[in-house]
Design an enzyme around this catalytic site. Structure first.
Site, mmCIF file in Angstrom:
data_model
loop_
_atom_site.group_PDB
_atom_site.id
_atom_site.type_symbol
_atom_site.label_atom_id
_atom_site.label_comp_id
_atom_site.label_asym_id
_atom_site.label_seq_id
_atom_site.Cartn_x
_atom_site.Cartn_y
_atom_site.Cartn_z
ATOM 1 N N ASP A 247 -3.589 -6.424 7.638
ATOM 2 C CA ASP A 247 -4.489 -7.427 8.200
ATOM 3 C C ASP A 247 -5.257 -8.117 7.086
ATOM 4 O O ASP A 247 -5.601 -7.506 6.078
ATOM 5 C CB ASP A 247 -5.464 -6.778 9.185
ATOM 6 N N SER A 248 -5.490 -9.409 7.264
ATOM 7 C CA SER A 248 -6.288 -10.210 6.326
ATOM 8 C C SER A 248 -5.710 -10.128 4.910
ATOM 9 O O SER A 248 -4.566 -10.485 4.684
ATOM 10 C CB SER A 248 -7.747 -9.752 6.372
ATOM 11 N N ALA A 249 -6.495 -9.597 3.956
ATOM 12 C CA ALA A 249 -5.981 -9.451 2.592
ATOM 13 C C ALA A 249 -4.757 -8.549 2.565
ATOM 14 O O ALA A 249 -3.826 -8.773 1.791
ATOM 15 C CB ALA A 249 -7.075 -8.887 1.688
#
Length: 917
Positions: A247-249
């Site tokens: 998720d995300s980074a």
């Protein structure tokens, strides 16, 4: 006050009360107006959780990066119903990953773009913290052999071996914070849903370990799974049984690692799940500015209270602003960061300018000090009206730089006596692309992202959206929230992967890289992509597990994982989408799982709603709030098949059609390359609008990956506000840096007196480096030379690590701890001796809570987990979840029994049968 459980509670409590008041007021007004529309924030749990999460992240920016890392990397015990086995990915796997990256970068790029091949391999720990995670009820009951003496967690690891499906999970946190501990509950939920095991990696984080450190660690985790060292307890996991998820980074890291594996010809995993992946660190898409109010990401980005670690310039030198109107004409052009790997001509040209500028002071001027009298506006710069020219030949004396009688001839390239001009190259500050082309461009003099330098932001492994091609990857399931700031880049990413020819990368990115030029031609096969954008959801919607959209997302992710790991490669070439599989796969959940909890909680919600005054409204098919995530998935599965019938999906080009002998081929809908859907707040899908109607897909290619005015001004506003509020802290941080510098120098001097000898010193003195490690160790030393540890903080000659990188620093507590461990405890092979710990150093360590007289000092929280002495906020959160899940599970089971008894009683009354007990 640092980020702690107490400070978080103090900061968040007013937010909880304020949100509750506003929520009640808004709902009351809607009821009064007879407003039948429904929004995600109508759910009090989502409304509160959204604002609590947003408030916590904001609290993190008002504290130092070290304190945020420490809080979010504090070890939290796993819940009783989960089996968690911690392991350490050894240095051998890290070295294998490093070798692959070195080969991928090639020598020139390693030297000028990355800054060398050594600094990013340096770490404090003896490997990488990681965890095997699954449901305890999935464990095999087989006991280990009687002769094996294993800990309980090791035994559980062996009892997971029969679970062949593995999710390699890479957590998010802006590349700078978060850990397995912050994401463990989500990971357990995934493992339960797909009935397998997860492997979560606690990679090193910026700014102490900037790019490409995290990429090396994720690669090492993959190699640890596929080709484990001989002493690993688990058997090799075939790539066909592995799914990347992040998720995300973490999603951005997964994508970067996939491209490295693809480029180098390694077998890819079966698939990848990218949840709100951060793939454009230049912030060049519109949603970064438009969606701030509807997302949990702080409006100014990830800025932090000054500390010895960050920002690089706590107090701007000589009162200089962090951003101001440019003083030089191109290069670089507005919107572009200057290159880290220039041509010889360009490097020689800049050297000439710097020699001229520094002539009067008798030193070599810095690139950021260069000024010109006639600076053009943006339009003229972009039109190329101003060409920087150098004099044909200039001779100056620069005694203070160590270079004398330097003669530069711009017509002869960089054949300069004494050094190569490219070795003295300094990129000019990036120029900002202005909204008004008649404005003079701004230039940035501070690093704006923690993960990478300004010049590195356009590198394809930093911002994967700028990869020359994202074709030829494993199947991708990509989800985003329509209200998140990263929405546009995620939508663009999905379409770019599925249409490599339609969405190329601008020439400015690929021209400087032979590999990227080759990839643009080599990987033209579309990647199979399922894109879903969830209405009104923010960044990483899976955090909000109680919403119907998130429950559906968990189920859909689990079915994707099962599908791509349970079918052959040939079968997946035809159909990697479980929604289109024929016949539909079986979906079940174990008794007492969150499936029952979700079902029960929704029934309670339905009862509560029934007691409210009724509002006349249309009743769509999603009105039944008691349906389970399995029911949701089945409904959406049918809609996906209808999308195929109606040609609302994208099909593979004819020249990519495959033939297969797979027995199940006739059952599948073949050759769909992309499914594009939106998901409403009730978890029901609909077809996404045409590509021509999506604004972010119409952005000119030449504007992608450019540093633009609006995001820079917003970041600058926040940074300047922080500079004012925390000026005293910034000055204090600068003093601390000086303190740690002296401490590091003193430590090194004492180590030298106690016999510290480095490899290169032996080579220089004797002309040979053949002294054996075992023969030179101090018999009374507490540490040893580790044969797999290649480099240490003293091995950076000729390297240029980023300024924030811990490996090249001496001015932070963490840097001193790394140096101390490298000298006295875990020395790299470049050390010929491991000296005794001096008495004065041991005494000082006894009074330091982060150190120990004879054990290795505590390493950076960006790498090593902390252990809370009291009840920690993360543990409180996880305990509450476990409690309510347990209570709800019991109530659900009780409700089920009562319902069965009621039905039996009613049936007996109708038939006249005696009642049952």
């Amino acid at each position: 006050m640092p980020v702690t459980t107490t400070s978080a509670a103090i900061h968040i409590t007013p937010v909880v009360l304020k949100t509750f008041y506003k929520h009640a007021k808004r709902k009351g007004q809607k009821l009064k107006d007879g407003d039948a529309s429904e929004q995600a924030t109508d759910d009090i749990l989502f409304d509160e959780s959204f604002h609590i999460t947003k408030s916590f992240i904001e609290l993190g920016t008002r504290n130092t990066i070290e304190s945020l890392q420490h809080f979010t990397n504090t070890h939290v015990p796993a819940p009783y119903w989960a089996a968690v086995s911690p392991v350490c990915i050894p240095l051998s796997s890290c070295n294998k990953a490093a070798d692959l990256l070195i080969q991928w970068f090639e020598p020139e790029e390693l030297k000028h773009v990355v800054g060398g091949e050594r600094w990013w391999q340096i770490r404090g720990l003896d490997g990488i913290d990681a965890e095997w995670i699954t449901e305890r009820e999935y464990l095999d009951n087989t006991k280990p052999s009687a002769g094996m003496k294993l800990s309980v967690t090791d035994q559980e690891l062996l009892r997971m071996e029969h679970l062949d499906t593995v999710m390699l999970y890479v957590h998010g946190g802006g590349y700078s914070w978060g850990s397995v501990n912050t994401h463990r509950y989500q990971i357990i939920r995934y493992a339960r849903k797909f009935k397998g095991r997860a492997f979560a990696v606690n990679y090193r984080k910026a700014p102490q370990y900037p790019w490409p450190c995290p990429i090396q660690d994720v690669l090492a985790a993959y190699f640890y799974l596929t080709s484990p060292p001989s002493d690993a307890l688990h058997k090799p996991v075939p790539p066909s049984k592995i799914v990347f998820a992040g998720d995300s980074a973490g999603g951005g890291l997964c994508l970067s690692v996939l491209t490295v594996l693809r480029d180098m010809g390694y077998e890819l995993p079966a698939g990848a799940v990218l949840i709100s992946p951060w793939v454009d660190l230049t912030h060049s898409f519109p949603s970064v500015m438009k969606n701030t109010a509807t997302d949990i990401i702080p409006p100014h980005g990830f800025i932090h209270k000054p500390s010895p670690t960050w920002p690089i310039e706590c107090v701007p030198k000589e009162g200089r602003a962090r951003v101001f109107p440019t003083q030089t004409n191109p290069p670089p052009k507005p919107g572009h960061a200057d290159t880290l790997q220039p041509s010889s001509e360009k490097a020689n040209e800049q050297l000439t300018e710097r020699l001229v500028a520094g002539k009067q002071e008798g030193r070599l001027a810095h690139a950021q000090e260069l000024q010109e009298e006639d600076v053009k506006d943006q339009a003229n710069m972009l039109n190329g009206d101003q060409d920087v020219t150098a004099e044909d030949q200039i001779s100056v004396d620069v005694s203070s730089s160590g270079v004398s009688n330097v003669s530069v001839d711009s017509k002869q390239g960089d054949k300069t006596p004494g050094f190569e001009s490219i070795d003295l190259w300094e990129p000019k500050p990036p120029k900002v692309l202005m909204k008004n082309p008649n404005d003079q461009p701004l230039e940035i003099h501070s690093q704006i992202q923690l993960y990478a330098t300004n010049e590195q932001l356009t590198h394809p492994l930093v911002s994967p959206i700028l990869q020359a091609s994202l074709g030829g990857l494993c199947p991708l399931y990509i989800i985003a929230g329509d209200g998140e700031v990263l929405r546009d880049e995620i939508i663009y990413l999905a379409h770019k992967a599925a249409n490599p020819q339609k969405y190329p990368t601008r020439k400015g990115v690929s021209q400087g890289s032979q590999r990227q030029r080759e990839n643009a031609e080599k990987f033209q096969t579309p990647t199979r992509v399922h894109l879903q954008v969830f209405d009104e959801m923010c960044h990483v919607l899976t955090v909000f597990i109680f919403t119907e959209g998130a429950r559906y997302a968990y189920r859909s992710i689990a079915e994707f994982v099962k599908h791509v790991t349970h079918h052959s490669t040939e079968h997946l070439k035809q159909n990697p989408f479980p929604e289109l599989h024929r016949p539909p796969s079986q979906i079940t959940d174990p008794p007492g799982s969150d499936e029952e909890c979700d079902h029960h909680s929704l029934n309670i919600s339905k009862v509560i709603k029934a007691k409210r005054p009724k509002i006349r409204r249309p009743k769509p098919d999603h009105e039944n709030s008691a349906r389970s995530d399995i029911q949701l998935y089945r409904q959406n599965e049918e809609k996906a098949k209808d999308e195929v019938k109606n040609d609302d999906v994208q099909f593979m080009p004819e020249d990519t059609h495959h033939t297969s002998d797979d027995n199940q081929r006739v059952h599948d809908i073949p050759l769909v390359s992309m499914i594009r859907e939106r998901v409403d707040i009730f978890g029901q899908v609909r077809v996404m609008e045409d590509e021509d109607e999506i604004p972010c897909l119409r952005i000119p290619i030449g504007e992608l990956g450019l540093i633009k005015e609006e995001p820079v001004r917003r970041w600058l506003g926040g940074q300047e506000e922080w500079d004012k509020i925390y000026h005293h802290s910034a000055v204090k941080a600068e003093r601390k840096r000086e303190h740690y510098k002296k401490k590091a120098e003193n430590l090194i001097q004492k180590a030298r007196k106690n016999g510290l000898t480095l490899d290169q010193e032996v080579d220089n003195n004797t002309g040979s480096g053949s002294v054996s490690i075992s023969a030179t160790l101090s018999r009374t030393s507490v540490g040893e030379v580790e044969s797999e540890r290649r480099w240490g903080p003293f091995d950076l000659e000729g390297e240029k690590p980023p300024e924030s990188a811990i490996a090249g620093r001496r001015d932070t507590r963490e840097a001193v701890a790394l140096i101390k461990k490298s000298i006295f405890h875990s020395a790299p092979v470049t050390h010929k001796t491991v000296p005794n710990i001096p008495t004065s150093v041991a005494i000082g360590a006894a009074f330091d809570s982060a150190d120990h007289p004879f054990k290795p000092p505590k390493q950076s929280a960006s790498e090593e987990q902390s252990y809370a002495h009291a009840l920690h906020g993360l543990k409180i959160w996880q305990s509450l979840i476990s409690y309510f899940m347990k209570k709800s599970s019991k109530k659900a089971e009780l409700g089920k029994r009562q319902a069965i008894e009621t039905l039996h009683t009613a049936s007996d009354k109708v038939t006249g049968s005696p009642s049952r007990t």
